[in-house]
Design a protein around this motif. Structure first.
Motif, PDB file in Angstrom:
ATOM      1  N   UNK A   1       0.820  -1.212   0.000  1.00 28.81           N
ATOM      2  CA  UNK A   1       0.000   0.000   0.000  1.00 28.81           C
ATOM      3  C   UNK A   1       0.852   1.259   0.000  1.00 28.81           C
ATOM      4  N   UNK A   2       2.041   1.190   0.564  1.00 30.14           N
ATOM      5  CA  UNK A   2       2.974   2.324   0.513  1.00 30.14           C
ATOM      6  C   UNK A   2       3.447   2.563  -0.915  1.00 30.14           C
ATOM      7  N   UNK A   3       3.778   1.479  -1.609  1.00 31.63           N
ATOM      8  CA  UNK A   3       4.220   1.612  -2.995  1.00 31.63           C
ATOM      9  C   UNK A   3       3.114   2.212  -3.862  1.00 31.63           C
ATOM     10  N   UNK A   4       1.888   1.808  -3.615  1.00 33.39           N
ATOM     11  CA  UNK A   4       0.760   2.307  -4.405  1.00 33.39           C
ATOM     12  C   UNK A   4       0.609   3.812  -4.260  1.00 33.39           C
ATOM     13  N   UNK A   5       0.551   4.292  -3.039  1.00 32.59           N
ATOM     14  CA  UNK A   5       0.276   5.719  -2.867  1.00 32.59           C
ATOM     15  C   UNK A   5       1.477   6.566  -3.274  1.00 32.59           C
ATOM     16  N   UNK A   6       2.691   6.039  -3.194  1.00 33.19           N
ATOM     17  CA  UNK A   6       3.850   6.800  -3.655  1.00 33.19           C
ATOM     18  C   UNK A   6       3.726   7.094  -5.144  1.00 33.19           C
ATOM     19  N   UNK A   7       3.370   6.093  -5.915  1.00 36.25           N
ATOM     20  CA  UNK A   7       3.185   6.298  -7.354  1.00 36.25           C
ATOM     21  C   UNK A   7       2.032   7.267  -7.612  1.00 36.25           C
ATOM     22  N   UNK A   8       0.923   7.086  -6.911  1.00 42.41           N
ATOM     23  CA  UNK A   8      -0.235   7.949  -7.122  1.00 42.41           C
ATOM     24  C   UNK A   8       0.078   9.409  -6.810  1.00 42.41           C
ATOM     25  N   UNK A   9       0.906   9.661  -5.810  1.00 45.06           N
ATOM     26  CA  UNK A   9       1.261  11.034  -5.446  1.00 45.06           C
ATOM     27  C   UNK A   9       1.869  11.802  -6.618  1.00 45.06           C
ATOM     28  N   UNK A  10       2.662  11.128  -7.429  1.00 47.03           N
ATOM     29  CA  UNK A  10       3.355  11.788  -8.537  1.00 47.03           C
ATOM     30  C   UNK A  10       2.367  12.425  -9.501  1.00 47.03           C
ATOM     31  N   UNK A  11       1.217  11.799  -9.694  1.00 46.71           N
ATOM     32  CA  UNK A  11       0.271  12.225 -10.726  1.00 46.71           C
ATOM     33  C   UNK A  11      -0.213  13.652 -10.541  1.00 46.71           C
ATOM     34  N   UNK A  12      -0.215  14.159  -9.322  1.00 49.28           N
ATOM     35  CA  UNK A  12      -0.698  15.508  -9.085  1.00 49.28           C
ATOM     36  C   UNK A  12       0.125  16.577  -9.769  1.00 49.28           C
ATOM     37  N   UNK A  13       1.368  16.268 -10.088  1.00 45.45           N
ATOM     38  CA  UNK A  13       2.245  17.255 -10.729  1.00 45.45           C
ATOM     39  C   UNK A  13       1.925  17.440 -12.202  1.00 45.45           C
ATOM     40  N   UNK A  14       1.204  16.484 -12.813  1.00 51.47           N
ATOM     41  CA  UNK A  14       0.961  16.535 -14.257  1.00 51.47           C
ATOM     42  C   UNK A  14      -0.525  16.510 -14.572  1.00 51.47           C
ATOM     43  N   UNK A  15      -1.329  17.051 -13.688  1.00 53.12           N
ATOM     44  CA  UNK A  15      -2.774  17.063 -13.889  1.00 53.12           C
ATOM     45  C   UNK A  15      -3.144  17.776 -15.178  1.00 53.12           C
ATOM     46  N   UNK A  16      -4.213  17.328 -15.804  1.00 52.69           N
ATOM     47  CA  UNK A  16      -4.857  17.966 -16.973  1.00 52.69           C
ATOM     48  C   UNK A  16      -4.224  17.649 -18.317  1.00 52.69           C
ATOM     49  N   UNK A  17      -3.036  17.032 -18.382  1.00 50.57           N
ATOM     50  CA  UNK A  17      -2.331  17.027 -19.660  1.00 50.57           C
ATOM     51  C   UNK A  17      -1.590  15.750 -20.008  1.00 50.57           C
ATOM     52  N   UNK A  18      -1.695  14.693 -19.234  1.00 45.25           N
ATOM     53  CA  UNK A  18      -0.938  13.466 -19.509  1.00 45.25           C
ATOM     54  C   UNK A  18      -1.824  12.416 -20.177  1.00 45.25           C
ATOM     55  N   UNK A  19      -1.268  11.743 -21.183  1.00 44.75           N
ATOM     56  CA  UNK A  19      -1.972  10.616 -21.788  1.00 44.75           C
ATOM     57  C   UNK A  19      -2.144   9.510 -20.747  1.00 44.75           C
ATOM     58  N   UNK A  20      -3.336   8.971 -20.689  1.00 44.30           N
ATOM     59  CA  UNK A  20      -3.625   7.979 -19.664  1.00 44.30           C
ATOM     60  C   UNK A  20      -2.767   6.724 -19.843  1.00 44.30           C
ATOM     61  N   UNK A  21      -2.644   6.246 -21.079  1.00 44.17           N
ATOM     62  CA  UNK A  21      -1.827   5.059 -21.331  1.00 44.17           C
ATOM     63  C   UNK A  21      -0.372   5.277 -20.985  1.00 44.17           C
TER      64      UNK A  21
END
Length: 437
Positions: free
Chosen positions: A111-131
């Motif tokens: 669960x620690x590994x999961x949320x660490x990866x998820x945290x990164x996504x906030x820096x690239x909101x609105x503009x990253x290809x989902x795939x």
């Protein structure tokens, strides 16, 4: 199976569920901070991290992070292959006498590994290809998170130097914050950044998200003791008071600087305090936790503005909160660590500890931050040059929810029994109008 302690096992299963809840909480927190046309994509980036990291963790992640890679140089950098697929730990316990099933420990760390990866996504909101994000989440977890977890928690080279990181200030927050900065630079600024208003579209979601994060963080921090004892209780209390102090410090800064305190400020301040206390929660006294929270809340309130001065578009302040807050907490241990329930540990300078420990506490965030930044930048660039990492400008302006997921977060129309939608509300039946008349 070796003998296990049922009380410890029950607590750790509960703590694991609490930490997993933090990722949906992060989805609400991040989702509310984006614009309405991006909320679903932002939340999906958190939820898909649960999918990708969970599978990678079972197949090889746990083995790379928490098994021995040998006594040589390689073993100090990454774990071995002894637990691929988790097959070898099904019937083992964490200790010969007492402890918990190894599978519970593995699930907790997953669960620690999961949320660490998820945290990164906030820096690239609105503009990253989902795939592209899906691919990045797997590759970055493999090349960065799993080895870094081994360095600090799995018996790697930083552990050998004596670094202290109770629940992940360096492993989780500095790691994610540095990667977020790299991706923000790779993808570039959002269309209209600093020109168009990009205010949070739903602050009620933000507050709901931070509430879930705060709740789950008790499992994150107190659970990291891996036992039911005084240190777990200390970590629990320190988590609460640091978050409270940081939230108060953030809104005080807002009041003095801007003339008003905001709901976004109280939410962001709480997260900053939770981040800063994470590496220290089991090692410091409660008064020190209050001080650490207050310092982190005020510092991060100013740090989030660095993106405007330095010109990088960190959409949801991952750098200002997680990179800065995590580093503050990690380094603070070199000053205020007392280890109330542990003898023989190197205390902080305030208690007569050696300067060398402060050096190790500073070294960890620097090395992990630089490694994570470099690897995230390289991975992001490769993905960008091959499949493309950023959506088209037209899709970004239209809204990534509708162009990528064919959905919208909010249906503002009302569907009548006739199937006709209207933005003016449901039609009033004629017989009702007659009665009203």
């Amino acid at each position: 199976m070796d003998k296990i302690d049922t009380g410890t096992t029950a607590w750790m299963i509960t703590a694991t569920a609490l930490v997993l809840l933090m990722t949906p909480g992060l989805a609400f927190f991040y989702g509310g901070m984006t614009r309405a046309k991006s909320v679903l994509n932002m939340m999906m980036m958190s939820f898909v991290s649960i999918i990708t990291v969970s599978i990678a963790w079972v197949l090889y992640g746990y083995s790379l992070a928490f098994t021995s890679g040998g006594d040589g140089v390689v073993g100090k950098l990454v774990g071995g292959l002894d637990a691929l697929g988790l097959q070898s730990i099904i019937d083992t316990a964490t200790k010969a006498e007492g402890g918990m099933p190894s599978m519970v420990f593995s699930a907790f760390q997953m669960t620690f590994a999961i949320i660490t990866v998820a945290l990164i996504s906030g820096a690239i909101a609105d503009r990253a290809k989902f795939g592209a994000w899906v691919l990045f989440s797997v590759v970055w977890a493999t090349l960065v998170y799993f080895p870094v977890a081994h360095w600090v928690w799995g018996g790697g080279w930083l552990a050998g130097l004596g670094i202290e990181d109770f629940a992940g200030g360096t492993v989780v927050h500095v790691n994610a914050g540095a990667a977020g900065l790299a991706l923000a630079l790779v993808l570039g600024k959002r269309a209209g950044w600093r020109k168009d208003p990009m205010r949070p579209h739903n602050l009620t979601l933000v507050l709901l998200g931070v509430g879930l994060l705060w709740f789950g963080w008790f499992g994150f921090n107190a659970g990291s003791e891996l036992a039911v004892d005084g240190t777990a209780g200390l970590a629990f209390m320190n988590t609460q008071v640091a978050a409270a102090a940081a939230a108060g410090a953030w809104i005080l800064v807002e009041k003095l600087r801007d003339g008003h305190s905001t709901t976004l400020g109280v939410a962001s301040g709480a997260v900053a305090g939770l981040v800063a206390i994470t590496p220290a929660c089991g090692f410091v006294d409660p008064w020190a936790a209050v001080l650490l929270g207050a310092v982190a809340g005020a510092a991060c309130a100013y740090a989030v503005g660095l993106k405007y001065r330095l010109g990088f578009d960190d959409s949801l302040d991952v750098v200002g909160v997680h990179l800065v807050g995590g580093a503050i907490g990690a380094v603070a241990l070199g000053f205020i660590a007392r280890y109330p329930f542990a003898d023989g540990q190197e205390k902080g300078l305030l208690y007569g500890g050696p300067l060398a420990q402060l050096g190790v506490q500073a070294l960890g965030p620097v090395v992990v931050g630089l490694y994570s930044f470099a690897m995230a930048w390289v991975i992001g660039k490769i993905i960008d040059k091959t499949m493309g990492f950023r959506i088209d400008r037209e899709e970004e302006v239209t809204g990534i929810d509708i162009t990528t997921h064919a959905e919208t977060g909010y249906d503002l129309g009302t569907v009548h029994a006739s199937g006709v939608a209207s933005l003016n509300g449901p039609a009033v039946p004629a017989e009702v109008k007659k009665v009203d008349a």
